[in-house]
Design a protein around this motif. Structure first.
Motif: not given
Lengths: 359, 394
Positions: B109, B88, B167, B83-86
């Motif tokens: 994601r 960057v 995140g 689950i990756t940051p929205s």
């Protein structure tokens, strides 16, 4: 009773430039001093920036608080026991709301200033008043918000106050027609929020076969065109469209915020927003907060002489605007005139948190 | 996966788990080829973040990492759900690379925001997956996008052998509502706080060009990400004798360097609000505020608060404090502290400071200019090591 003794015997748009500057130089010092003495947080800030309270400064030199501060901190300059009313801003769901603490004096001053300003702009008679909103917004305490407070505040400008929308926010033709019948031939005052009027009044009239004759009406509206920008509706289009559907000639926009209730900026017959004796406006360059020249766009700073119970006498808004002129409006009123160019845009902030921020 | 709310950007909808050894040739070739494609596009479209991503995944760099890693008796753990940051754009790609390098199948994601960089990278991956030699990678990987949908997170979490959450605290709390298999593990990147330390005398000794270079590094560490990345410093600590003169010289150079920053009015208002809140809340501690127009605010502290992580700025607002000696800092380093950026000091000395004081914080000691450089060692994790399974043999 006059709000400030220095304004005794003056009409609300009477102060010429130099006289107003002298007065604001003093009154801002007095208010800054007062809030320094009675609001600890305000004092902390002024100490850190080393602000000299001992002497009067030019009106532009007094510190200003960003409007969002009132959402983050509880700022009061009177004991809690003296607070008679707490105003809150609308704010969308999930957002924090501004909390503005009013004592009796500040609350009375706000009403007095509003009455004087509107008497000068709209006429001093108390007209029969039609509110373009639903009564439930003031009846239901849970819904009681800036919208309800605004309606209550403005409704003292008129008499025989009647609500044009039912609780489902539908235009109640029967009630409005009966109201117009009753006050036939007389001027009437209409009040509402810019977007609500557009959505629930203008659009309905435009698509309906039933017509209302409001050629004797004066419409006062505020709240901003932010939501209408998507439909490319500006102040001019707004006036034109309303005139087409109900014949209304005088549509008067106002600019104001819950942080400075009362000393609002109303639009004159020439279509300019005016600062009155009770308020002033300064445009600042976002780059360094230097004061912008006439015609230059910048952040709007608002001064008000009314706030005694909270340090809101000098506020930096989140709106962009331009000064049109000073003491030179064709309508004859003194003071600065200006236009609003909308809210500052939300930035696309980088960083590595907030995967779950609301999209 | 049949869920219609998922947008499949690259890879397969049915993932075949087929663990590889870390740094396998297949992955190294794949990444190198991807590096070539991305580099070209990054230069063409002037995308520095994609360019540094491409530079990172080129063969020579990956082989260096491989040499250091030395994990021959390992295999990927299986399926990694990322689950990756929205906000960057390229971070998801790093997470994906870490998953590949450790030999895993991956479901990544990507940010829900429609970043051009994300689309560009996903498209390049998708094209490469079509090549027959990368068939097995295509079958074992997927880059996906979906909104806030717990059902999807639940079902992907249930399948995963490892879960990687970027995140911050809020996201971690949210994602942890979706249970993992008993044996599955997790790597989480929580909210962190970073700081910088400078030797005043070294700053004063810099030539004009050196000082400008230092300011440029600092700009890249901070303004480049709106001072909003976890490894971006908020608090600068000064050692040495002539602290005030050094500070003056440093900030002047930073102010000049920051002229290129896009300071939108909303950022000014946010930053000025932060400044006023700091001033209003803090009756002691803050000694002085300096405003370099609205581009740069510095706040001088005459004492540090118990929780230094509260000294946080945005869009170019920095706290600073003059240290009597390095040791004075030790009690303030808590687990939240991530990166310590340094200038004019010896890295080994700083490492000894962390080790000898038995600190729970500081995972990274790097020179100014390196704050945003991604590494397989991050937040104290050996990411590739933790995503792979070591097979003990005697």
């Amino acid at each position: 009773m006059e709000i400030r003794k220095e304004l005794e015997g003056k009409k609300p748009y009477e102060l010429p430039r130099q006289e107003k500057r002298n007065y604001y130089s003093q009154i801002m010092q007095a208010l800054t001093q007062k809030h320094y003495n009675h609001c600890k947080q305000y004092q902390n800030m002024l100490k850190i920036i080393n602000f000299n309270l001992e002497e009067a400064h030019e009106p532009e030199e007094y510190p200003f608080l960003p409007v969002r501060l009132f959402k983050e901190l509880e700022l009061r300059s009177v004991p809690k026991t003296e607070i008679v009313k707490t105003m809150t801003s609308s704010g969308t769901t999930g957002q924090q709301v501004s909390k503005i603490y009013l004592d009796k004096q500040t609350s009375m001053n706000q009403s007095a200033a509003l009455i004087r300003i509107s008497a000068d702009m709209l006429g001093s008679k108390r007209f029969p008043m039609l509110i373009i909103d639903t009564k439930s917004v003031i009846k239901d305490r849970k819904m009681f918000s800036a919208r309800g407070a605004g309606i209550l505040g403005f409704s003292m400008l008129g008499r025989d106050t009647t609500y044009a929308l039912n609780e489902k926010m539908q235009l109640d033709f029967e009630t409005v027609e009966a109201f117009l019948e009753k006050h036939q031939g007389k001027s009437i005052l209409l009040f509402g929020f810019t977007y609500m009027i557009w959505e629930h009044f203008y659009k309905v009239l435009k698509s309906s076969s039933r017509k209302l004759d409001l050629s004797k009406g004066i419409l006062l509206h505020g709240g901003g065109f932010k939501k209408l920008a998507a439909e490319a509706v500006d102040n001019e289009t707004y006036k034109q469209c309303l005139k087409e559907v109900c014949g209304i000639e005088r549509v008067c926009n106002y600019y104001g915020m819950v942080e400075q209730t009362g000393s609002i900026f109303m639009e004159c017959e020439c279509g300019r927003l005016h600062a009155s004796n009770y308020s002033d406006i300064i445009i600042r360059n976002p780059k360094d907060f230097s004061v912008c020249a006439q015609g230059e766009t910048g952040l709007i700073q608002l001064l008000s002489v009314l706030p005694d119970s909270y340090p809101g006498h000098s506020i930096l808004s989140e709106d962009l605007g331009q000064i049109i002129g000073e003491d030179d409006c064709p309508c004859g009123r003194k003071g600065k005139t200006f236009r609003i160019l909308g809210r500052i845009q939300k930035a696309e902030v980088r960083g590595c948190s907030d995967t779950y921020e609301k999209s | 996966m049949k869920n219609l709310d998922i947008d499949w950007l690259a890879g397969n909808t049915e993932i075949i788990v087929h663990p590889l050894q870390p740094y396998s040739d297949l992955v190294v070739y794949f990444l190198d080829e991807l590096s070539g494609i991305l580099r070209k596009q990054a230069i063409q479209e002037k995308l520095p973040d994609v360019q540094s991503l491409a530079f990172w995944c080129r063969k020579s760099h990956i082989l260096k990492l491989k040499e250091k890693a030395n994990n021959h008796n390992s295999l990927g753990r299986g399926l990694v759900f990322h689950i990756t940051p929205s906000n960057v754009p390229v971070n998801f790609a790093f997470s994906f690379f870490f998953g590949l390098l450790s030999g895993n199948a991956n479901i990544v994601r990507v940010p829900s925001k429609d970043f051009h960089q994300v689309n560009l990278i996903c498209h390049a991956v998708k094209m490469l997956f079509e090549k027959p030699e990368y068939m097995t990678l295509k079958e074992s990987n997927a880059l996906i996008r979906y909104g806030h949908n717990q059902e999807i997170t639940d079902s992907l979490s249930k399948k995963a052998d490892m879960r990687v959450i970027w995140g911050g605290d809020g996201t971690i709390a949210q994602i942890r509502k979706s249970p993992l298999k008993a044996k599955a593990g997790e790597i989480v990147f929580a909210d962190r706080f970073s700081l910088g330390i400078l030797d005043s005398d070294a700053v004063l000794r810099t030539s004009e060009a050196e000082c400008t270079q230092l300011a440029r590094y600092f700009y890249n560490d901070t303004y480049l990400m709106d001072q909003n990345a976890c490894s971006t410093p908020h608090l600068l600590l000064w050692l040495g004798k002539e602290k005030e003169a050094a500070q003056e010289k440093f900030w002047k150079a930073v102010f000049l360097e920051a002229q290129k920053y896009n300071l939108e009015p909303i950022k000014v208002v946010d930053k000025y609000t932060d400044l006023c809140i700091a001033a209003m809340k803090n009756s002691s501690g803050i000694k002085k505020i300096t405003q370099w127009e609205n581009l740069l605010y510095t706040i001088d502290m005459d004492m540090l608060p118990e929780d230094i992580c509260t000294l946080r700025g945005r869009f170019g607002m920095f706290y600073q404090y003059a240290l009597k000696n390095l040791q004075e800092l030790a009690p303030f380093i808590q687990e939240r502290v991530q990166t310590l950026l340094y200038y004019g000091l010896d890295a080994q000395e700083l490492m000894n400071f962390v080790l000898n004081n038995h600190l729970q914080g500081i995972d990274r000691i790097v020179p100014f200019g390196n704050s945003l450089d991604m590494d397989v060692f991050w937040d104290g994790y050996d990411i590739v090591g933790q995503l792979s399974r070591n097979i003990c043999f005697k």
